[in-house]
Scaffold this active site. Structure first.
Site, PDB file in Angstrom:
ATOM      1  CB  ILE A 125      -0.178   6.669 -10.904  1.00 12.78           C
ATOM      2  CG1 ILE A 125      -1.654   6.492 -11.304  1.00 12.78           C
ATOM      3  CG2 ILE A 125      -0.082   7.137  -9.444  1.00 12.78           C
ATOM      4  CD1 ILE A 125      -2.355   5.363 -10.580  1.00 12.78           C
ATOM      5  CB  ALA A 185       1.254   0.241  -5.222  1.00 14.80           C
ATOM      6  NE  ARG A 186      -4.856  -2.921  -6.317  1.00 11.99           N
ATOM      7  CZ  ARG A 186      -5.183  -1.749  -6.824  1.00 11.99           C
ATOM      8  NH1 ARG A 186      -4.651  -0.637  -6.301  1.00 11.99           N
ATOM      9  NH2 ARG A 186      -6.028  -1.653  -7.833  1.00 11.99           N
ATOM     10  CG  ASP A 196      -5.335   4.878  -0.482  1.00 11.10           C
ATOM     11  OD1 ASP A 196      -6.210   5.387   0.259  1.00 11.10           O
ATOM     12  OD2 ASP A 196      -5.592   4.426  -1.613  1.00 11.10           O
ATOM     13  CD  GLU A 199      -7.160  -2.448   0.662  1.00 13.92           C
ATOM     14  OE1 GLU A 199      -8.079  -2.356  -0.172  1.00 13.92           O
ATOM     15  OE2 GLU A 199      -6.048  -1.934   0.514  1.00 13.92           O
ATOM     16  CG  HIS A 218      -7.940   0.822  -1.804  1.00 13.30           C
ATOM     17  ND1 HIS A 218      -7.611  -0.499  -1.990  1.00 13.30           N
ATOM     18  CD2 HIS A 218      -7.618   1.438  -2.971  1.00 13.30           C
ATOM     19  CE1 HIS A 218      -7.124  -0.683  -3.206  1.00 13.30           C
ATOM     20  NE2 HIS A 218      -7.119   0.479  -3.824  1.00 13.30           N
TER      21      HIS A 218
END
Length: 304
Positions: A140, A220-221, A245, A250, A269
């Site tokens: 990515i 990413a996270r 994102d 979440e 996300h």
């Protein structure tokens, strides 16, 4: 995925399930399983014939790798199936801020026609000549670098092992050198996996090293960032903005300040979502089935 796979007339009997109970019932007759979130390792006791699992997701933490090895079950990840989607989403978040597209949409809903900005610092911006630092220069991250180069940006890649190469970036550094390159960043992008090494990699100190004009993009996270420190940095306008994102929790709690900060663009996300996701996973599946039938040992995205 079932109708797409069946349409290719592979001669393979398929069954689709959408809950744990049905998966448990179907598993004893399954030779191959395509799965992600429904998988629980206690299902292994029902997997009498299972030879191969194709994970729908790139993450494989949910699978008991050692148990798979003991039972001779092959496992391949879905890594790369959303490479295009996530990389394009990262650039989309960036452009939504530099071209102020998100704010224009907000104005549209308020039926407000903004007049020409006389203050240059409040105007839309352009990317050529700016420096992007990408943390995580794998599949990515490398494509984000390619897209950034198309905008005539300078790209610095940061990865765990710099000896694996810079890819499309202009230069590459290891994680231990991250904070030395952060002051150069006009745009900081996170596209790394969440590991013990990357958890909280962008902390208060890292954020303090960025320019006040810098933009931060996270595809990413959420746990790769100290979110409290990021919120304080954004509130104090010590960086120009963030396109996120992912978040630590979440769905993002309703009381999170991120919802209301003017210098933040949020997406739920959704970076990895693409109309081609199923097709991309099935491409991996058919490639790996062909390899298994041919007696080959190596699978695409092999885990076991």
């Amino acid at each position: 995925m079932k109708p797409i796979f069946d349409s290719e007339d592979h001669g393979i009997t398929t069954q689709q399930v959408s809950n744990y109970e049905d998966l448990e019932k179907a598993l004893p007759e399954a030779d191959v399983l395509v799965v992600s979130g429904l998988w629980k390792n206690d299902l292994l006791k029902h997997a009498k014939k299972l030879k191969y699992i194709q994970s729908v997701s790139s993450g494989t933490n949910q699978y008991d790798i050692e148990a798979f090895k003991e039972r001779g079950i092959r496992l391949a990840s879905g890594q790369g199936v959303n490479k295009n989607a996530v990389s394009e989403h990262a650039i989309g978040l960036l452009l939504s801020m530099t071209r102020r597209l998100a704010f224009a949409r907000d104005n549209q809903h308020e039926t407000f026609w903004r007049t020409e900005q006389t203050d240059p610092m409040l105007r839309e911006d352009e990317l050529p000549g700016k420096t992007m630092v990408i943390v995580g220069i794998g599949g990515i991250g490398d494509r984000i670098a390619k897209l950034a180069k198309a905008f005539d940006m300078n790209v610095i890649g940061v990865r765990r092992d710099a000896s694996k190469g810079k890819g499309a970036a202009d230069e590459v550094h290891s994680f231990k050198d991250l904070k030395s390159v952060l002051p150069q960043a006009d745009v900081l992008v996170l596209s790394c996996p969440l590991t013990d090494e990357t958890r909280g990699i962008i902390d208060a100190e890292a954020l303090s090293l960025l320019k006040e004009t810098a933009l931060f993009i996270n595809v990413a996270r959420g746990a790769c960032v100290d979110e409290a420190a990021l919120i304080e940095t954004l509130k104090a306008e010590k960086i120009a903005g963030a396109g996120l994102d992912v978040t630590t929790i979440e769905p993002l709690p309703a009381d999170s300040p991120l919802w209301s900060l003017d210098n933040v663009v949020l997406t739920p996300h959704s970076a990895g979502e693409t109309r081609r996701y199923e097709l991309n996973v099935l491409s991996l599946l058919t490639q790996n089935l062909d390899r298994l039938w041919a007696g080959e040992n190596n699978l695409v995205n092999q885990i076991v």
